[in-house]
Motif scaffolding. Structure first.
Motif, PDB file in Angstrom:
ATOM      1  N   ALA A 225       0.825  -1.214   0.000  1.00  0.00           N
ATOM      2  CA  ALA A 225       0.000   0.000   0.000  1.00  0.00           C
ATOM      3  C   ALA A 225       0.856   1.259   0.000  1.00  0.00           C
ATOM      4  O   ALA A 225       0.429   2.310  -0.506  1.00  0.00           O
ATOM      5  CB  ALA A 225      -0.932  -0.002   1.210  1.00  0.00           C
ATOM      6  N   ALA A 439      -4.751  12.563   2.554  1.00  0.00           N
ATOM      7  CA  ALA A 439      -4.588  12.510   4.005  1.00  0.00           C
ATOM      8  C   ALA A 439      -3.562  13.541   4.460  1.00  0.00           C
ATOM      9  O   ALA A 439      -2.754  14.045   3.669  1.00  0.00           O
ATOM     10  CB  ALA A 439      -4.163  11.114   4.440  1.00  0.00           C
ATOM     11  N   ARG A 444      -1.162   9.202   1.614  1.00  0.00           N
ATOM     12  CA  ARG A 444      -2.358   8.416   1.310  1.00  0.00           C
ATOM     13  C   ARG A 444      -3.442   9.290   0.684  1.00  0.00           C
ATOM     14  O   ARG A 444      -3.603  10.466   1.030  1.00  0.00           O
ATOM     15  CB  ARG A 444      -2.908   7.752   2.572  1.00  0.00           C
ATOM     16  N   ALA A 446      -7.669   8.988  -0.478  1.00  0.00           N
ATOM     17  CA  ALA A 446      -8.925   8.248  -0.539  1.00  0.00           C
ATOM     18  C   ALA A 446      -9.692   8.699  -1.773  1.00  0.00           C
ATOM     19  O   ALA A 446      -9.792   9.899  -2.051  1.00  0.00           O
ATOM     20  CB  ALA A 446      -9.760   8.483   0.711  1.00  0.00           C
ATOM     21  N   GLN A 455     -11.839   3.621  -2.395  1.00  0.00           N
ATOM     22  CA  GLN A 455     -10.552   2.977  -2.591  1.00  0.00           C
ATOM     23  C   GLN A 455      -9.454   3.884  -2.027  1.00  0.00           C
ATOM     24  O   GLN A 455      -9.656   5.083  -1.874  1.00  0.00           O
ATOM     25  CB  GLN A 455     -10.306   2.696  -4.073  1.00  0.00           C
ATOM     26  N   THR A 456      -8.324   3.291  -1.703  1.00  0.00           N
ATOM     27  CA  THR A 456      -7.193   4.077  -1.226  1.00  0.00           C
ATOM     28  C   THR A 456      -6.038   3.960  -2.214  1.00  0.00           C
ATOM     29  O   THR A 456      -5.867   2.935  -2.871  1.00  0.00           O
ATOM     30  CB  THR A 456      -6.719   3.614   0.158  1.00  0.00           C
ATOM     31  N   CYS A 457      -5.270   5.034  -2.301  1.00  0.00           N
ATOM     32  CA  CYS A 457      -4.097   5.085  -3.179  1.00  0.00           C
ATOM     33  C   CYS A 457      -2.955   5.716  -2.387  1.00  0.00           C
ATOM     34  O   CYS A 457      -3.097   6.048  -1.210  1.00  0.00           O
ATOM     35  CB  CYS A 457      -4.371   5.927  -4.427  1.00  0.00           C
ATOM     36  N   LEU A 474     -11.173  -0.332  -0.351  1.00  0.00           N
ATOM     37  CA  LEU A 474     -11.357  -0.178   1.082  1.00  0.00           C
ATOM     38  C   LEU A 474     -12.731  -0.655   1.525  1.00  0.00           C
ATOM     39  O   LEU A 474     -12.861  -1.484   2.420  1.00  0.00           O
ATOM     40  CB  LEU A 474     -11.152   1.282   1.501  1.00  0.00           C
ATOM     41  N   TRP A 488     -10.935  12.468   6.228  1.00  0.00           N
ATOM     42  CA  TRP A 488      -9.854  11.879   7.015  1.00  0.00           C
ATOM     43  C   TRP A 488      -9.947  12.389   8.446  1.00  0.00           C
ATOM     44  O   TRP A 488      -9.977  13.597   8.683  1.00  0.00           O
ATOM     45  CB  TRP A 488      -8.496  12.245   6.437  1.00  0.00           C
ATOM     46  N   ASP A 491      -4.234  10.017  10.010  1.00  0.00           N
ATOM     47  CA  ASP A 491      -3.560   9.309   8.926  1.00  0.00           C
ATOM     48  C   ASP A 491      -4.047   7.870   8.763  1.00  0.00           C
ATOM     49  O   ASP A 491      -3.846   7.261   7.718  1.00  0.00           O
ATOM     50  CB  ASP A 491      -2.052   9.297   9.167  1.00  0.00           C
ATOM     51  N   LEU A 494     -10.508   6.868   8.178  1.00  0.00           N
ATOM     52  CA  LEU A 494     -11.331   7.602   7.223  1.00  0.00           C
ATOM     53  C   LEU A 494     -12.791   7.478   7.649  1.00  0.00           C
ATOM     54  O   LEU A 494     -13.287   6.372   7.896  1.00  0.00           O
ATOM     55  CB  LEU A 494     -11.149   7.045   5.816  1.00  0.00           C
ATOM     56  N   VAL A 511      -7.773   2.450   7.499  1.00  0.00           N
ATOM     57  CA  VAL A 511      -7.393   2.156   6.124  1.00  0.00           C
ATOM     58  C   VAL A 511      -6.263   1.139   6.046  1.00  0.00           C
ATOM     59  O   VAL A 511      -5.999   0.569   4.982  1.00  0.00           O
ATOM     60  CB  VAL A 511      -6.998   3.443   5.360  1.00  0.00           C
TER      61      VAL A 511
END
Length: 573
Positions: A225, A439, A444, A446, A455-457, A474, A488, A491, A494, A511
């Motif tokens: 991640a 974030a 991070r 969202a 989804q998270t990236c 997520l 958020w 960190d 979410l 997350v």
């Protein structure tokens, strides 16, 4: 830990991993001695002690005994092979993801024709709980888990398993007993002024303290991640020589190419060590002495001032009739300075940056405009577009949005005097991106896609090579439900506001491992904002807006401003 009434010999033993040491303060080097169980750097846990397959066991007991041997495999790998035929032993490997299923699973045999078959086909019917990947990341799973197995009758009695998928199969209780959720801390790759948390599941070991387990994992790359998004202060080849503890001090001896004169490495290294130990409740409140090859390197005191996870100083704001107001301790504080504090129509989806002089951004019918919160602050359009996602600020002062019409991620940096730049985001191609929130760690991100998925990236790479990658699911809502807002809290967490015909749901999701906690709601919320433990929400009743704040009990809400208080805001997030 009993698997069945006939597995009475499979018992759970309480084990305190590793041994403790007492550091005796003297003027000079510290003397250490073994202290036995109760080491503050360890965590107590139960260890499964399996037994070999028994001649009197049927298929059900054999499978359950084998699963118990899997749970014990990392501590005692000698028992599991006894459950397998030579062919299965030659093919099976413990490597690969760990599959976690619910405790209550069934062993279902295929119907027997006449009871004389030498091969008994069975199926394990269970329910998914999670998968623990080889990078130690924990991903919750849902749905049925069904696997067929072939059991062969042993001429001496009992059964042996003739086919076994690689990897370990554990129950939820196995994982809760032997693994611990663990926060590791790395550095923000670009600014290196902020720690980024990576949540993993680490297995407790009988051969070392949990503190050493944490530090050994910290020397390895982060989970996928955060791959390419974070950095470390540990030079390649760094090793943990020893970890010793006493009532007031923890002594960590490292070896490797650590330069004692490199202050930037020293600062980041001690921060990674301190937070990775303290946030996991080992070494908490103790002085941490770091040595390199036995020589003093740095002494880190527990009350020293730190900025690595500090989000304080972020004032709360809200919007009323298009004007931005700041919050006082007990209620409204007044309008902000400049044009952002003037009432106007056509501005929405406000976002506030963090810094000495914050800047507010808002959407209009033609794009995104910004205004500084000063008396001279004027609205200026900086990104044009009619299909942009709401603006979000990064901790480096840049403003981000996703152009849905052209399927491009845009970044505007006020410091360079240029217009918005495109940032590569190949994983978002073809997705219906509806929201994007960065974030406060600056790493991070969202992303909501469509009406039902979060989804998270992570922002990976550096400089011109920065891109949005590491896309991971997520949460997804059921049909008939839609995601109204996300924010958020910190960190790790979410907030996700979900709307359905039956009402609203507000979930706080970690997350790192997907664990979710519901927040009770009484009123219908329009939007949410959060900063650490503070959660604000907008409520509208008959066209009149008010502002609520979640109480410390995380169960009830208190009216903060009523009436004329719209969407709440916190810097970043």
């Amino acid at each position: 830990m009993m698997r069945t009434s006939r597995l009475a010999a499979i018992v759970a033993a309480v084990v305190l991993s590793g041994s403790g040491c007492t550091v005796i303060p003297v003027s000079g080097p510290y003397t250490v001695k073994d202290e036995g169980p109760g080491d503050p750097l360890s965590k107590s846990f139960q260890r499964m002690i399996p037994i070999p397959p028994q001649k009197t066991w049927g298929p059900d007991e054999t499978i359950r005994g084998m699963q118990a041997a899997m749970a014990a495999y990392p501590d005692d790998p000698s028992i599991l092979p006894l459950y397998l035929t030579p062919e299965a032993r030659s093919k099976w490997s413990p490597a690969g993801p760990v599959t976690v299923i619910q405790d209550a699973y069934e062993v279902v045999p295929a119907p027997s024709r006449d009871g004389t078959e030498t091969v008994q086909k069975i199926t394990i019917n269970g329910r998914y709980v999670a998968v623990i990947a080889e990078d130690d990341s924990y991903t919750p799973m849902a749905g049925a888990w069904d696997k067929p197995y072939d059991l062969v009758k042993d001429p001496q009695g009992g059964y042996r398993v003739n086919s076994l998928p690689s990897g370990l199969l554990l129950t939820d209780s196995d994982v809760r007993r032997a693994y611990r959720p663990t926060n590791l801390y790395y550095l923000n790759r670009n600014t290196q002024d902020r720690l980024v948390v990576d949540r993993v599941r680490l297995r407790l070991k009988t051969t070392e303290t949990f503190a050493q387990t944490v530090l050994e994992r910290l020397l390895k790359p982060p989970s996928t991640a955060l791959e390419g998004a974070v950095a470390t202060s540990f030079p390649p080849g760094t090793t943990i020589e020893s970890v010793r503890s006493g009532e007031e001090r923890v002594v960590i001896n490292l070896s490797g190419a650590i330069d004692p004169l490199d202050l930037s490495t020293e600062d980041g290294l001690r921060a990674q060590i301190r937070y990775s130990l303290n946030k996991n409740e080992v070494a908490k409140g103790r002085i941490i002495e770091i040595q390199v090859d036995g020589e003093p390197y740095y002494t880190d005191r527990p009350n020293s001032d730190e900025h690595w996870l500090d989000d304080s100083g972020g004032s709360g704001y809200y919007v009323a009739k298009g004007a931005v107001h700041y919050l006082a301790k007990d209620g409204p504080g007044g309008v902000v300075a400049g044009a952002a504090g003037e009432a106007r129509d056509g501005y929405s989806e406000f976002a506030v940056s963090k810094g000495g002089t914050p800047t507010v951004a808002a959407m209009t019918s033609t794009g995104i405009s910004v205004a500084g919160l000063t008396a001279e602050g004027k609205w200026q359009e900086v990104i044009q577009g009619t299909a942009l996602t709401p603006p979000t600020w990064n901790r480096d002062g840049s403003l981000w949005t996703y152009d849905r019409k052209n399927s491009v991620l845009l970044r505007y940096d006020p410091s360079n005097g240029r217009g918005p730049e495109r940032v590569a985001a190949p994983k978002l191609a073809g997705l219906d991106v509806t929201r994007l929130r960065i974030a406060r760690d600056g790493v991070r991100v969202a992303v909501t896609t469509g009406k039902n998925t979060v989804q998270t990236c992570a922002l990976t790479g550096e400089g011109a090579g920065t891109m949005l990658g590491n896309l991971q699911a997520l949460t997804t809502t059921e049909a008939g439900k839609g995601i109204t807002d996300i924010a958020w809290a910190d960190d790790e967490h979410l907030l996700v506001l979900v709307e359905s015909e039956a009402g609203q749901i507000l979930n706080e999701i970690n997350v790192g491992d997907g664990e979710s906690t519901g927040v009770p709601l009484k009123d219908r919320l329009e939007s949410v904002a959060a900063l650490g433990d503070r959660v604000l929400a907008e409520v509208q009743t008959k066209g009149v807006s008010k502002l609520l704040e979640l109480n410390q009990d995380r169960q009830t809400w208190t009216t903060k401003i009523d009436p004329d208080a719209g969407a709440p805001l916190f810097p970043l997030g």
